[in-house]
Write an enzyme that holds these catalytic residues in place. Structure first.
Site, short mmCIF file in Angstrom:
data_model
loop_
_atom_site.label_atom_id
_atom_site.label_comp_id
_atom_site.label_asym_id
_atom_site.label_seq_id
_atom_site.Cartn_x
_atom_site.Cartn_y
_atom_site.Cartn_z
N LYS A 130 0.87 -1.19 0.00
CA LYS A 130 0.00 0.00 0.00
C LYS A 130 0.89 1.22 0.00
CE LYS A 130 -4.45 0.95 0.31
NZ LYS A 130 -5.61 0.12 -0.08
N ASP A 170 -7.19 4.14 -4.35
CA ASP A 170 -7.82 4.01 -3.02
C ASP A 170 -8.43 5.39 -2.76
OD1 ASP A 170 -7.89 2.01 -0.57
OD2 ASP A 170 -7.48 3.96 0.31
#
Ligand code: NDP
Ligand code: 2IT
Length: 452
Positions: A130, A170
């Site tokens: 991430k 995201d």
């Protein structure tokens, strides 16, 4: 003979907190994931001997870098960027990028850690990662966003690659940002490949990727309900957020005959007792994705609806709840209110939207509770399918992708049931199911590699 005796979960957590001071979201995610796993590995010495839990909670590496760019007024702006490469035991690092002022190392470590288990659950060969930045895209012009994305990619590009680490979107990172970042990658490296997912259809993107997370979270709810011979039809549903995941959760719930009465953003929520129809949803998509407006504007257009500033939707009576905004948006008092008002199911479109005490309340009440790493895995699953299409230099038809997404979500449900069965045949502990189900493949791959 084992060199390490089995450590207790209590000692393990104390040590993790000591080594990662102040990273409260990371502590929370590790606690939730590892608690059921410690029970599962209690009688499995290899996992202890090879210190799998210690290794799986230490990211392979964390990169942090300065991002300098100029705003429209010609002022120099400085942000911080990160990429957390958590674990690549079962495939290249894979996971989104988040642009939001709240982003810090703790949040990205929690997300990369969760992603490792989620990606494993999909059954596709993807590790966990991430990244993101504390950059706030809100209120910025397209050109400011472009200059930021180019500066961000000028640092990030050296850490990623189509068989190394494959970012996606995201919070705050959608089609526009991915276009700018992929454009800069292509310019720097001269490569046109599958280094990003969530790309535009014109340059290697996959059909169904925008819809996949919200649709998948709804399919997961459908599977949980079907396990109790129930369905979504006629159920009153609360959805939080109004971004990518929320929009497509609403779309699929409505298509399946459910009635969605709320949406939200960080300023408040709207309540539409008549239900958000597909037509109203089209208006919301235009508001959020094109005009980049606030959800409060909904009530000026649809009579009978109201805007409640400063609060989240969980006080509205419902059958089903779909938190699709951000972490820790369902506190213990929200969970209690949902239960008191008759909520029978929660499917987490967002990552870690429910605090640990809230999860405990849901499990104690034995409602259907689908944790994010299972319920929202549809997005990364279709990202995995985008990677396959890019490698094969082809694109698949929408009907094939629809079927694959549906099959992957029902497959995840089946894994959760396998590892989440309890003494009560009607009650599946999907939290244990998802965490243990996601763990086994990654841990066994790590064992196969020896001490690395
Ligand atoms: P978007 O940026 O498209 O939308 C985010 C929505 O959540 C907006 O309505 C935003 O409101 C709201 N929100 C964001 N931060 C906060 C906050 N701190 N407090 C309250 N509301 C907030 O993001 P996505 O829809 O893509 O992501 C939503 C969630 O789903 C995240 O948890 C993400 O990690 C998760 N997720 C996303 C996937 C994907 O494919 N996109 C896949 C799997 C999970 P505002 O406009 O006011 O900021
Ligand atoms: O949290 C997530 O699973 C995502 N933001 C999607 C990640 C991806 O690589 O598609």
């Amino acid at each position: 003979m084992s060199k390490y005796t089995a450590e207790s979960h209590y000692d393990f957590m104390n040590d993790l907190v000591r080594r990662n001071p102040g990273q409260i979201e990371f502590h929370q995610a590790v606690y939730e994931v590892t608690k059921p796993i410690f029970d599962y590995i209690q009688d499995k010495p290899a996992y202890h001997e090879y210190r799998i839990m210690r290794r799986i909670t230490e990211p392979d590496r964390v990169m942090s870098f300065r991002v300098c760019w100029e705003n429209d007024a010609g002022e120099v702006c400085v942000n911080r960027g990160w990429r957390v490469q958590n674990n690549n035991a079962i495939g290249p690092y894979k996971g989104g990028l988040r642009f939001h002022p709240s982003v810090n190392e703790s949040i990205l470590k929690f997300l990369a850690f969760e992603q490792t288990f989620k990606n494993s659950l999909t059954g596709l060969p993807m590790g966990g990662g991430k990244g993101g930045s504390d950059f706030d895209p809100k209120g910025k012009s397209d050109h400011e966003v472009m200059r930021f994305c180019q500066a961000f990619m000028t640092e990030l590009y050296r850490h990623i690659g189509d068989d190394i680490d494959v970012p996606a979107g995201d919070i705050g990172v959608g089609a526009r940002e991915i276009g700018y970042m992929f454009g800069q990658w292509k310019r720097i490296t001269r490569r046109h490949n599958g280094v990003f997912t969530g790309k535009g259809l014109e340059y290697g993107g996959s059909l169904l990727r925008p819809e996949a997370t919200g649709y998948g979270a709804t399919y997961f709810m459908q599977s949980m309900l079907a396990h109790r011979q129930d369905g979504i039809e006629k159920k009153i549903c609360l959805v939080s957020g109004s971004g990518n995941v929320a929009q497509f959760a609403v779309e699929k719930i409505v298509q399946l005959g459910g009635k969605v009465v709320t949406l939200s953003d960080s300023d408040g929520f709207i309540y539409d007792p008549a239900g958000i129809t597909l037509e109203k949803l089209e208006w919301v998509k235009d508001l959020k994705n094109e005009r980049r407006g606030r959800i409060a504007e909904y009530v000026d257009h649809f009579s009978g609806s109201e805007y409640i500033p400063g609060l989240r939707p969980w006080r509205v009576p419902c059958h089903l709840a779909f938190p699709c905004a951000t972490q820790n948006e369902i506190l213990l008092e929200d969970a209690k209110m949902l239960l008191a008002n008759g909520c029978i199911g929660v499917s987490e479109g967002a990552n870690m939207p429910t605090v640990i005490e809230g999860i405990d309340a849901f499990l104690a009440a034995k409602i259907l509770f689908g944790p994010g790493k299972a319920a929202n895995a549809g997005g990364v699953a279709v990202s995995g399918l985008e990677m396959s299409q890019n490698s094969a230099k082809m694109s698949w038809k929408e009907e094939d992708l629809q079927r694959l997404l549906f099959d992957i979500m029902t497959g995840i449900h089946t894994s959760c049931v396998e590892y989440g069965r309890t003494e009560d045949p009607r009650f599946i502990d999907y939290v244990r199911g998802a965490n243990v189900g996601g763990f086994v493949k990654v841990a066994d791959a790590m064992l196969a590699y020896g001490v690395v």
